[in-house]
Write an enzyme that holds these catalytic residues in place. Structure first.
Site, PDB file in Angstrom:
ATOM      1  N   TYR A 194      -2.449  -0.901  10.081  1.00  7.65           N
ATOM      2  CA  TYR A 194      -2.435  -1.292   8.665  1.00  7.65           C
ATOM      3  C   TYR A 194      -1.057  -1.001   8.063  1.00  7.65           C
ATOM      4  O   TYR A 194      -0.497  -1.837   7.343  1.00  7.65           O
ATOM      5  CB  TYR A 194      -3.516  -0.496   7.930  1.00  7.65           C
ATOM      6  CG  TYR A 194      -3.699  -0.846   6.484  1.00  7.65           C
ATOM      7  CD1 TYR A 194      -4.280  -2.057   6.108  1.00  7.65           C
ATOM      8  CD2 TYR A 194      -3.336   0.041   5.469  1.00  7.65           C
ATOM      9  CE1 TYR A 194      -4.485  -2.369   4.766  1.00  7.65           C
ATOM     10  CE2 TYR A 194      -3.539  -0.263   4.133  1.00  7.65           C
ATOM     11  CZ  TYR A 194      -4.114  -1.467   3.794  1.00  7.65           C
ATOM     12  OH  TYR A 194      -4.310  -1.776   2.474  1.00  7.65           O
ATOM     13  N   ALA A 195      -0.507   0.181   8.368  1.00  8.07           N
ATOM     14  CA  ALA A 195       0.807   0.560   7.842  1.00  8.07           C
ATOM     15  C   ALA A 195       1.869  -0.448   8.272  1.00  8.07           C
ATOM     16  O   ALA A 195       2.731  -0.844   7.478  1.00  8.07           O
ATOM     17  CB  ALA A 195       1.180   1.958   8.323  1.00  8.07           C
TER      18      ALA A 195
ATOM     19  N   ILE B 203      -8.025   2.975  -4.384  1.00  8.90           N
ATOM     20  CA  ILE B 203      -8.813   2.559  -5.534  1.00  8.90           C
ATOM     21  C   ILE B 203     -10.226   2.289  -5.061  1.00  8.90           C
ATOM     22  O   ILE B 203     -10.476   2.075  -3.881  1.00  8.90           O
ATOM     23  CB  ILE B 203      -8.218   1.316  -6.221  1.00  8.90           C
ATOM     24  CG1 ILE B 203      -8.140   0.151  -5.248  1.00  8.90           C
ATOM     25  CG2 ILE B 203      -6.868   1.614  -6.810  1.00  8.90           C
ATOM     26  CD1 ILE B 203      -7.998  -1.149  -5.931  1.00  8.90           C
TER      27      ILE B 203
ATOM     28  N   SER C  83       0.854  -1.193   0.000  1.00  9.37           N
ATOM     29  CA  SER C  83       0.000   0.000   0.000  1.00  9.37           C
ATOM     30  C   SER C  83       0.888   1.240   0.000  1.00  9.37           C
ATOM     31  O   SER C  83       2.033   1.188   0.471  1.00  9.37           O
ATOM     32  CB  SER C  83      -0.855  -0.007   1.273  1.00  9.37           C
ATOM     33  OG  SER C  83      -1.375   1.288   1.525  1.00  9.37           O
TER      34      SER C  83
ATOM     35  N   SER D 102       1.448  -3.613   8.910  1.00 13.69           N
ATOM     36  CA  SER D 102       1.294  -4.871   8.166  1.00 13.69           C
ATOM     37  C   SER D 102       1.754  -4.732   6.721  1.00 13.69           C
ATOM     38  O   SER D 102       2.336  -5.662   6.156  1.00 13.69           O
ATOM     39  CB  SER D 102      -0.170  -5.333   8.210  1.00 13.69           C
ATOM     40  OG  SER D 102      -0.986  -4.546   7.364  1.00 13.69           O
ATOM     41  N   LYS D 103       1.524  -3.571   6.113  1.00 13.18           N
ATOM     42  CA  LYS D 103       1.866  -3.385   4.698  1.00 13.18           C
ATOM     43  C   LYS D 103       3.335  -3.012   4.510  1.00 13.18           C
ATOM     44  O   LYS D 103       3.956  -3.388   3.516  1.00 13.18           O
ATOM     45  CB  LYS D 103       0.952  -2.320   4.074  1.00 13.18           C
ATOM     46  CG  LYS D 103      -0.501  -2.775   3.940  1.00 13.18           C
ATOM     47  CD  LYS D 103      -0.629  -3.980   2.995  1.00 13.18           C
ATOM     48  CE  LYS D 103      -2.056  -4.289   2.619  1.00 13.18           C
ATOM     49  NZ  LYS D 103      -2.191  -5.446   1.701  1.00 13.18           N
TER      50      LYS D 103
END
Lengths: 255, 74
Positions: A159-160, A192, A146, A162-163
Site C-alpha cells: 500500500y505504501a 479516518i 496516505s 502505491s501511495k
C-alpha cells in the site's frame, strides 16, 4: 468565465471524483456539490454511486467504471463530459488497502493495488488534459495519498508503495501541467472512519485499534475532514499552491 | 489442504509443523506472522479469518479445522 467572487466557491466549475461510491470520495462529492460544483461521479460500485448521488445538492453525472482497465478511461471521460460539460479538474480518491507483511507479499496483489491506487491517476490526468475534456482554466487535480506515503508502518509495504508513488506523480505533474494552468496537489490522510478502515481493522485486535486512536492527537478523522482539504485545493483559494503534499491527519505525522 | 502444513511451517519459520503445535508457542509468533497467516489463508483458501480467530483456534490443527469449516460454508 470570470473568477467567482468568493475564492472558496466552486460555483460554475465541474469536477470528476473517483471512488465516489464511498468514504472520502463520497464525502468529497457531497461537499463539492454543496459548494456549487457540477460533478461526474466515478466508481465501479453502481449502487454506492446512486447513494452518493441522492446525497448531492444538484444533479450529477454517474460514470460507472473499472479504473484498472486504463484503456477505457479516456473514452468514458469524453462521454461523461458530453453530458456534464468540460471539467476544471478531478479528484482521485479511488483506492484499496493492502495489508500484508513482507513474508506474504504477492506480485499479483501489488499489481492490482498499483493499477487502481496509482496508475489510474496518470491515465485520468492524461485524459483530463485533452482539449475536449479540460475546460482550459482554473485547472486543479487532487490525488488522495496516505500518511503511509510519508511515514513507515509494518505490514503495509504494498500500500505504501502505491501511495508514495502518488507524491512523486504530484510533484512531477505539477511542473509539467503548470503551463496549462493546471495545479496538481495531493492530500495524505491519516486514519479516518471509512468502510475500508473497518475492513482492514478486522485484521487487528482491539489493542491495535486503541493504539491507532492514540496516534492521532486530534483523534481519528471523518471522511468530511479530508473532503474539506480537497475542496480547498480545488478552489481559487489555493490558486498559488501546486506540487504540495498536504497531510490531513489530526497530527499523526507531526510527532 | 496439503499445502497448509508446509505454508504454515514457512510462515512460522520452522521445518515442519504438527497439528498439536500451539500457535503462540512458536518463536516466530508475533503480530506480523499472524497477519501473514491471515493473508496466506485468504489467498489460498478464499477464507477470511481475523486475529481473534487465530487466538481462538489455539493450535495449527485447530486453525486448519477452522479454515475447512469456513471454506465449506463459503
Amino acid at each position: 468565465m470570470s473568477a467567482p467572487l468568493h475564492p472558496f466557491s466552486l460555483g460554475g466549475n465541474a469536477y470528476l471524483v473517483t471512488g465516489a461510491a464511498s468514504g472520502i470520495g463520497r464525502a468529497t462529492s457531497i461537499l463539492l456539490s454543496a459548494m456549487g460544483a457540477r460533478l461526474v461521479l466515478c466508481d465501479i460500485n453502481v449502487g454506492g454511486l446512486e447513494e452518493t448521488k441522492s446525497q448531492c445538492s444538484r444533479s450529477v453525472t454517474l460514470l460507472p467504471l473499472d479504473l484498472t482497465r486504463s484503456s477505457l478511461i479516456k473514452d468514458a471521460m469524453l462521454e461523461a463530459v458530453a453530458g456534464a460539460g468540460k471539467l476544471n479538474g478531478f479528484v482521485h480518491a479511488a483506492g484499496r488497502p493492502y495489508i500484508s507483511p513482507l513474508k506474504s507479499i504477492s506480485e499479483e496483489k501489488c499489481t492490482e493495488v498499483y493499477a487502481l491506487n496509482t496508475y489510474a491517476a496518470l491515465e485520468l490526468a492524461k485524459a483530463f488534459t485533452n482539449r475536449n475534456i479540460y475546460a482550459g482554466e482554473r485547472g486543479s487535480i487532487v490525488l488522495v495519498s496516505s500518511v503511509y506515503a510519508l511515514v513507515g508502518s509494518a505490514a503495509n509495504v504494498g500500500y505504501a508503495m502505491s501511495k508514495a508513488a502518488l507524491t512523486g506523480i504530484t510533484k512531477s505533474l505539477s511542473i509539467e501541467l503548470a503551463p496549462k494552468k493546471i495545479r496538481v496537489n495531493c492530500v495524505a490522510p491519516g486514519f479516518i472512519r471509512t468502510a475500508m478502515m473497518d475492513k482492514a481493522g478486522a485484521l487487528f485486535n482491539d489493542e491495535h485499534s486503541q493504539l491507532l486512536e492514540k496516534m492521532h492527537p486530534l483523534g481519528l478523522g471523518e471522511a468530511q475532514d479530508v473532503a474539506g482539504a480537497i475542496a480547498f485545493l480545488l478552489s481559487d483559494a489555493s490558486r498559488w499552491i501546486t506540487g504540495t503534499i498536504l497531510p490531513v491527519d489530526g497530527g499523526f505525522t507531526a510527532q | 489442504m496439503e499445502k497448509f502444513e508446509s505454508g504454515m511451517a514457512e510462515l512460522l519459520e520452522v521445518d515442519t509443523v504438527d497439528a498439536s503445535d500451539v500457535l503462540e508457542g512458536f518463536e516466530a509468533w508475533d503480530s506480523l506472522t499472524s497477519l501473514s497467516i491471515i493473508a496466506f489463508i485468504d489467498e489460498n483458501y478464499g477464507v477470511s479469518v481475523s486475529a481473534n480467530d487465530l487466538v481462538a483456534a489455539k493450535t495449527v490443527g485447530g486453525l486448519k479445522d477452522l479454515v475447512l469449516t469456513k471454506a465449506k460454508k463459503a
